[in-house]
Design a protein around this motif. Sequence first.
Motif: not given
Length: 414
Positions: A79, A83, A210, A213, A333
Amino acid sequence: MSDTKTSPAAQAVHPYADLSSARKILLVATTFCSYMLFAVAWNWGDMYVTSLGFSASRTAVMTNAITLAQVLGSLVAANIIVKLGTRNAYTLAGALIIFGGVVSLTQAFPLVFFIRFVMGLGGALMVVMGSAIAAKVLTGRDLQVANGINSVAFNTGLAVAMTFGVRVFGRPVLGVLIAASLSLILLVVWLVISKMILRPEAPQEVAKDTSYTMADGFKEWFNWVFALAYTGLLSYYIVAFTFMDPSTIRWVVYAGIVGALSGTIVSARVEDRVKPIVVVWCGLAQVIAAAGVLAMSGHRLEILIGVILGIVIFFPMPFFVQTAFIRPGVTPRQIAVTFSIFWAVSYGGSVFIIMIFAWIADATGGLIPGTNIPASVAPMIFIVVAEASFLIGTYFIWRWFKKQQIFEDEEIAA
């Protein structure tokens, strides 16, 4: 490096398809050296902690300051990349590792714990982001080679720390400061190299990132077994370079570098369907060799068994890491999330295993005066048994791949 396994069609859509081999090598070398220096900082920081004269339990707590940080850092790493972006997130990781040098200014237990925790947090972020950066920039054989090389970064750092540690053994403060200074230099290098190579992340790319998760990752069977398989092995290795005879463990570390580099070369040339079974057989060899080092303690063959142990621990690591990348349709990801869970679970489990090891050591005679070596063989037997989780977990992963019939389907399609 040459991306021999990536099709022309795939290269056409990959954003880094035109990246030169020289820049690929430069990027991998920078991430490798950065994490290598984290290992140096950890080991020389252990020397400083040892000089403070703590008990086995308190020494384990200091080691666990880093492992606890690895848990937290691994959970938030994926994460943080979203960010801050890849470049800024990796820069933050490097800065936290440099902060570890502040430990040389204090002997207070709470402050030492806190500073070591912050340094460990940086290491956790760095190792997860290293995998994510490799998956983002590289493909095919280039990616396999990079993963293999990065898998030996920590071990290489230990080898450097142990080789040159004798020069700073009587001056542990100096060792801590040298490690922090070298990490600062590498951080500056990273800022330059990353600006040259990494491209700005488009808003739509971040939004896509995103979609998968940490909660999604924790629901996947593979992620749990992948992490738990490594937990016992990681615990054994941390105990080895913290609580075992350095004269023997030094050879384990040196042999580990040879094993990992050999594994990297072989793994890049072995078919994917073979990789899981190679890891299983090496897992069996690890248990036998770990027990052999314990049984042959003080024997003239101890070093030879230690060399074998180092090879069989690290030879399969490139194969093992690659099992996460050869899952069908896996994305960068998903790789970031997988390795976030991997390091969080394995380091979290190692905290408990190492503390149990320390409690057994304290209950059976403590440490030999002037060393970190347990006086009793009981804790050593416990850690060898814990190490067997790698064999058990990798066996289940191999069976999972066979059940999925992934490789058989690929052969039919071909």
